[in-house]
Structures are given as C-alpha cells and as structure tokens.
Write an enzyme that holds these catalytic residues in place. Structure first.
Site, PDB file in Angstrom:
ATOM      1  N   ARG A   1     103.697  61.575  72.376  1.00  0.00           N
ATOM      2  CA  ARG A   1     103.136  62.866  71.938  1.00  0.00           C
ATOM      3  C   ARG A   1     102.796  62.901  70.450  1.00  0.00           C
ATOM      4  O   ARG A   1     102.034  63.768  70.006  1.00  0.00           O
ATOM      5  CB  ARG A   1     104.083  64.010  72.287  1.00  0.00           C
ATOM      6  CG  ARG A   1     105.429  63.954  71.581  1.00  0.00           C
ATOM      7  CD  ARG A   1     106.387  65.026  72.100  1.00  0.00           C
ATOM      8  NE  ARG A   1     107.713  64.871  71.539  1.00  0.00           N
ATOM      9  CZ  ARG A   1     108.129  65.445  70.417  1.00  0.00           C
ATOM     10  NH1 ARG A   1     107.306  66.231  69.739  1.00  0.00           N
ATOM     11  NH2 ARG A   1     109.366  65.263  69.988  1.00  0.00           N
TER      12      ARG A   1
ATOM     13  N   GLU B   1     110.306  71.265  62.894  1.00  0.00           N
ATOM     14  CA  GLU B   1     110.508  71.479  64.320  1.00  0.00           C
ATOM     15  C   GLU B   1     109.153  71.602  65.007  1.00  0.00           C
ATOM     16  O   GLU B   1     108.149  71.937  64.375  1.00  0.00           O
ATOM     17  CB  GLU B   1     111.345  72.737  64.585  1.00  0.00           C
ATOM     18  CG  GLU B   1     110.690  74.040  64.173  1.00  0.00           C
ATOM     19  CD  GLU B   1     110.736  74.277  62.677  1.00  0.00           C
ATOM     20  OE1 GLU B   1     109.660  74.558  62.097  1.00  0.00           O
ATOM     21  OE2 GLU B   1     111.827  74.180  62.083  1.00  0.00           O
ATOM     22  N   ASP B   2     109.133  71.299  66.311  1.00  0.00           N
ATOM     23  CA  ASP B   2     107.916  71.487  67.093  1.00  0.00           C
ATOM     24  C   ASP B   2     107.607  72.972  67.216  1.00  0.00           C
ATOM     25  O   ASP B   2     108.472  73.833  66.993  1.00  0.00           O
ATOM     26  CB  ASP B   2     108.075  70.879  68.489  1.00  0.00           C
ATOM     27  CG  ASP B   2     108.191  69.357  68.446  1.00  0.00           C
ATOM     28  OD1 ASP B   2     107.704  68.765  67.464  1.00  0.00           O
ATOM     29  OD2 ASP B   2     108.766  68.784  69.393  1.00  0.00           O
ATOM     30  N   VAL B   3     106.382  73.263  67.619  1.00  0.00           N
ATOM     31  CA  VAL B   3     105.954  74.649  67.773  1.00  0.00           C
ATOM     32  C   VAL B   3     106.884  75.420  68.707  1.00  0.00           C
ATOM     33  O   VAL B   3     107.229  76.580  68.447  1.00  0.00           O
ATOM     34  CB  VAL B   3     104.502  74.699  68.300  1.00  0.00           C
ATOM     35  CG1 VAL B   3     104.114  76.131  68.651  1.00  0.00           C
ATOM     36  CG2 VAL B   3     103.537  74.133  67.274  1.00  0.00           C
TER      37      VAL B   3
ATOM     38  N   LYS C   1     113.844  65.423  72.417  1.00  0.00           N
ATOM     39  CA  LYS C   1     113.158  65.587  73.707  1.00  0.00           C
ATOM     40  C   LYS C   1     113.065  64.245  74.428  1.00  0.00           C
ATOM     41  O   LYS C   1     113.302  64.151  75.634  1.00  0.00           O
ATOM     42  CB  LYS C   1     111.763  66.173  73.494  1.00  0.00           C
ATOM     43  CG  LYS C   1     111.759  67.616  73.009  1.00  0.00           C
ATOM     44  CD  LYS C   1     110.335  68.104  72.790  1.00  0.00           C
ATOM     45  CE  LYS C   1     110.311  69.562  72.328  1.00  0.00           C
ATOM     46  NZ  LYS C   1     108.925  70.027  72.072  1.00  0.00           N
TER      47      LYS C   1
END
Length: 305
Positions: free
Chosen positions: A218, A112-114, A258
C-alpha cells in the site's frame, strides 16, 4: 582575480580541501591578504542592499486525532485535493494568525493513516515558521491559540502548545529507531476463537518478537523497496465475540501494524495470521501512545474531551 584568492586559500589548506577547511581559512582572512589578490575598481558612488530577516521560530505540541477520514497533511493526488482539510492545516493555520511568517514546515513524530485515530496524550509535532515577523511570544498567547483550535473542530485536539528552540525541536527526530508506540487494533478472524486459546497461543510467542517487513504494497509507490527488521512486544488480546478480538501491542517505531496482523501476502513474517494459524484481518486501528519525552508537558491543561 578571484582565481588568485582561490589558489591562496588552496595553498593554505593544511588539511583536505573541504568546505570546513575553506570556511576556517576565510574566517581568518585579513583585509590586507584579500587586497593582495583582489582590488576592486571603484569609480564613483557605490550602493549596496542589506537584507535582514528573523531566524525561524519553532512551535511544538501534541495532537489527538479522533477522525477516521482525516489525513495528517494535505491529501493531494495529481493536483487534485482529496479532502477538505488535514491535521496540519487545522493546527498550523490558526497559529499562523499569531505567528506571521513567509511559510511553515510541519514535522511530526511519525504519522498515522487516514483511517487511524491517535488517542492518549497524542502525537508530538513541531512547526517551523520561516522568516517570522516576530520571534518572541508569551506562553499565554499559545494557550489562547490552543483553545481556539480545540473549539474549532471535534476532529482533533491540541495540548502542550509552546515555543521551543531549534535545538529542542531536534528531539522529535532523535532516537527515531529506539522510540516505541502503543496500539490497539480491532481484529476479525474467520474461524472461531476464545480467550483461553488466544492466551495460550500468545504465551508461546517470544517477547520481544522480531519481525521482518518488506515495504508494504500500500505504500510501495512512495517508499523504497526494502526489508526492515522491527520489534513487537507486550502482545495481549481481549475477545469480543467468537470472531472478533482487540489486540494491544507495543512496537518499535516504524513497524507496520496492519501488515503485522494480516501478513500483507506474506511480506511480513511472522504475522498474526501465521501465529494464530487462521485468517486474521484488521478492522480498526488506534495509536494509544507515542513514547517520546517531547515536548515538555504543561500544567495548564484544563480542557477535557
């Protein structure tokens, strides 16, 4: 002298001269055959060194991540550390006090992203400890370590901590493309929308929905530029107010949620911005479930959050 052995092996390779065929021949090589081509000159005493070490051991479990400022692995850019700790360190370092080893490798079922939380039963992980001092551990020892980890911080929680075999640990990567994940996203739109309109629009969307995603901007600095096809299913929404709603969806592993919401400047098609015909952005994202049957669920869960 070794050239003679090489020619002998090559001449006895019935199939293609591959690593597998050479290994098979060498396994059947007798001392007499070896001596025909290589007779080492031994003058006086000889010595040899024998190095023995344990095979790696594997520790598996699941983790929840409750922080939106915590990275999964150490966050280091150009040699500069960007955060004090990580999920990996919060889990692996306490286990390392029990499993003394040369080093370790942290493997998880995705990441998972931060700024993304991992809820539900958590994300499966495996830690390979290389050259450990011991190879056999009692389940009670890992239960103690699990409790220590969960008492150490409120940012994560570990469950089902246990020793597994190398073969069992491979399950975390098997079926990588087939497994699914469930998410919940808090979304914003600049044009008012109500529950009836949302339900009507989503009812017209095919299920499953096939999307094509170019590598997101990103992550383009660390991922190959390519277009990936992914499946989105079980779309549902709950309106919070005229400009905010919660989106629940189930996706094929590897989907960028996202980017599915905001479109990533048209790099993901279709996307929620196109489907709703208005600007949509994502404010928060949670992983609700990683649908993989690993590791085995343990019955000693007595800690609650």
């Amino acid at each position: 002298m070794f050239a003679g052995i090489f020619e002998w092996v090559k001449s006895n390779a019935n199939e293609a001269f591959t690593r597998q065929s050479v290994t098979s021949i060498l396994n059947d090589l007798t001392f007499d055959d070896f001596e025909k081509y290589y007779k080492p000159a031994i003058d006086g005493q000889i010595s040899c060194t024998i190095l023995a070490q344990h095979d790696s051991i594997y520790v598996a479990g699941r983790y929840n991540k409750y922080s939106r400022t915590l990275s999964q692995t150490p966050w280091i850019i150009d040699g500069v550390r960007k955060a004090d700790t990580s999920v990996e360190e919060l889990i692996a370092l306490p286990i390392s006090k029990l499993v003394t080893a040369k080093d370790h490798v942290f493997i998880s079922s995705g990441r998972e992203d931060v700024d993304v939380r991992t809820l539900g039963r958590g994300r499966p992980f495996v830690i390979e400890f290389r050259q450990p001092s011991r190879v056999l551990y009692r389940s009670e020892e890992f239960l103690t370590i699990q409790h220590e980890i969960n008492m150490l911080t409120k940012d994560i929680r570990v469950r089902d901590l246990q020793q597994v075999t190398k073969e069992e640990s491979n399950q975390i990567k098997e079926g990588e493309e087939e497994k699914t994940k469930c998410y919940e996203a808090l979304c914003y739109t600049n044009i008012q929308i109500d529950q009836i309109e949302l339900d009507q629009i989503l009812a017209s969307v095919s299920n499953p929905l096939i999307i094509e995603q170019k590598t997101p901007i990103r992550v383009l600095h660390r991922r190959t530029l390519m277009t990936r096809q992914r499946l989105i299913s079980a779309l549902s929404t709950t309106v919070i107010d005229p400009y905010h709603f919660r989106l629940r969806l189930t996706t094929q592993a590897g989907a960028y949620v996202k980017e599915f919401v905001h479109g990533d400047f048209g790099r993901t098609k279709p996307n929620l911005t196109i489907i709703l015909n208005r600007f949509v952005d994502i404010l928060e994202l949670d992983v609700l479930a990683v649908n993989i049957d690993f590791p085995p669920m343990l019955s000693n869960e007595n800690e609650t959050r």
